[in-house]
Scaffold this active site. Structure first.
Site, mmCIF file in Angstrom:
data_model
loop_
_atom_site.group_PDB
_atom_site.id
_atom_site.type_symbol
_atom_site.label_atom_id
_atom_site.label_comp_id
_atom_site.label_asym_id
_atom_site.label_seq_id
_atom_site.Cartn_x
_atom_site.Cartn_y
_atom_site.Cartn_z
ATOM 1 N N LYS A 76 0.850 -1.189 0.000
ATOM 2 C CA LYS A 76 0.000 0.000 0.000
ATOM 3 C C LYS A 76 0.882 1.233 0.000
ATOM 4 O O LYS A 76 2.006 1.221 0.513
ATOM 5 C CB LYS A 76 -0.881 0.021 1.247
ATOM 6 C CG LYS A 76 -2.157 0.816 1.088
ATOM 7 C CD LYS A 76 -3.199 0.041 0.317
ATOM 8 C CE LYS A 76 -4.555 0.728 0.344
ATOM 9 N NZ LYS A 76 -5.614 -0.093 -0.235
ATOM 10 N N VAL A 101 -24.419 5.304 0.803
ATOM 11 C CA VAL A 101 -24.802 4.951 -0.568
ATOM 12 C C VAL A 101 -23.936 5.712 -1.568
ATOM 13 O O VAL A 101 -24.425 6.440 -2.424
ATOM 14 C CB VAL A 101 -26.316 5.192 -0.843
ATOM 15 C CG1 VAL A 101 -27.131 4.013 -0.384
ATOM 16 C CG2 VAL A 101 -26.825 6.471 -0.212
ATOM 17 N N VAL A 109 -19.999 2.477 -4.633
ATOM 18 C CA VAL A 109 -20.088 1.019 -4.467
ATOM 19 C C VAL A 109 -21.477 0.624 -3.986
ATOM 20 O O VAL A 109 -22.128 -0.267 -4.551
ATOM 21 C CB VAL A 109 -19.014 0.513 -3.487
ATOM 22 C CG1 VAL A 109 -19.253 -0.961 -3.150
ATOM 23 C CG2 VAL A 109 -17.618 0.682 -4.068
ATOM 24 N N ALA A 110 -21.951 1.288 -2.938
ATOM 25 C CA ALA A 110 -23.235 0.905 -2.347
ATOM 26 C C ALA A 110 -24.401 1.162 -3.293
ATOM 27 O O ALA A 110 -25.378 0.407 -3.294
ATOM 28 C CB ALA A 110 -23.450 1.650 -1.034
#
Length: 369
Positions: A80, A181, A184-185
């Site tokens: 990372k 939301v 992705v959501a």
């Protein structure tokens, strides 16, 4: 902090400090483990309170990628990068090109991608200096935005968790509370709505909530209400650490399966969920769709092939739940065991290979382009 001691504790391979005074680049690349292959993990840009906080975050995230890649069956290790700076005002072409040169200097030991605070456009700039970057624009033969793949993987993992809790994997008629939301959501909500689930949503962004209500007939609640609503499945898809001492007593769901990272504030909260009989799908297993998707770029991106691999998150969650059930351990510990056993088995294979007189291990060139 003594960084060698920190690296030794969790067996990190490499920690690099990268700076470019002209562009203002201050980046930390952490490579945790390359037993399974080159380290793959995104580049995060954040306004850290201190350099120490940035290094700790890089180390933590790199180890998480080792486990995510291992449990997902990828031939990739974990790494990372964190860049210290404000992603809204400190970015420049010079900064990301300087960073790309550092990645190129690692000669394939580390492959990057977008993360919090970085974008597809940033990856395009890095690509000007190195082949070892994924998630660039489709015009470069890449996969683009990983959000749809992540959402599809969460959807598959949620179905596997539902089967363990309810006896079948259908989400038709299930009430699902989605916390957050974002990209992705929102994609996840589409899959759930199409299967007939009843959605309850929340987000601090009122426009995001409005969009989900209009598109999928979701019911909106305030952010502080979502954790305690009556539902079958709770899907944390925003900030981490939402499973903690304060929230656990409020949960009414039988299943927890969502896209957020680091959902457990502490490991003991995973123990508590196990004792409560709640089926918890470990975050780094269920939200691996994005990294599985971009890993396919290493072979020349093919969307159908990539999504076939993402769909296997259903099987991965099923394996984790079986280990949990057979050994009487929490699912987060079962996921760790699955990842660690895969890494250990290959380490043992390589050790035997060397002992038998083979002193040079070749690795297929995994250059993206």
């Amino acid at each position: 902090m003594e960084w060698f001691a920190a690296m030794e504790r969790d067996d990190y391979e490499e920690l690099l400090f990268c700076q470019d005074r002209a562009s203002g680049l201050k980046a930390i690349i952490a490579i945790h483990d390359t037993t399974l292959g080159p380290a793959l993990g995104g580049t995060r840009m954040w306004t850290y309170a201190s350099e120490e906080e940035a290094v700790i975050d890089a180390l933590r995230l790199a180890k998480g990628m080792t486990y995510k890649n291992a449990v997902s069956g990828l031939n990739l290790g974990g790494g990372k990068t964190v860049i210290i700076g404000d992603p809204k005002k400190d970015k420049s072409e010079a900064m990301f090109r300087a960073f790309g040169r550092y990645i190129q200097g690692l000669n394939g030991r580390y492959i990057t991608a977008e993360d919090v605070g970085t974008t597809e456009e940033d990856m395009n700039i890095i690509y000007q200096e190195t082949d070892y970057v994924t998630g660039t624009s489709p015009t470069f033969g890449s996969s683009g935005n990983p959000s749809p793949a992540t959402a599809f993987g969460v959807y598959q993992g949620m179905k596997a968790a539902a089967k363990a809790a309810f006896g079948k994997d259908s989400l038709d008629g299930k009430t699902i509370a989605v916390q957050g939301v974002g990209n992705v959501a929102f994609n996840l909500c589409k899959h759930l709505h199409e299967e007939g689930a009843q959605l309850i949503v929340t987000d601090i962004n009122k426009e995001a909530v409005r969009r989900a209500v209009e598109a999928y007939g979701a019911k909106a609640v305030d952010p502080d209400e979502i954790i305690g609503v009556a539902c079958d499945i709770y899907a944390p898809c925003a900030l981490g650490a939402t499973l903690n001492d304060e929230t656990l007593p409020l949960i009414k769901a039988s299943v927890i399966a969502g896209a957020a990272n680091n959902q457990l504030k502490e490991a003991r909260h995973g123990e508590a969920l196990h004792e409560m009989g709640i089926v918890y799908a470990p975050d780094y297993v269920i939200n691996a769709g994005g990294v599985i998707n971009i890993a396919d770029e290493l072979n020349g991106y093919n969307r159908e092939r990539a999504y076939q691999q993402v769909a296997k998150i259903y099987d991965n969650i099923t394996k984790v739940l079986e280990i949990s059930r057979n050994h009487g351990i929490p699912t987060y510990a079962a996921a760790d065991r699955l990842a660690e056993e895969r890494i250990a088995s290959l380490k043992n294979t390589r050790s035997t290979f060397l002992q038998n007189g083979h002193h040079t291990l070749s690795r297929r060139n995994l250059s993206v382009r």
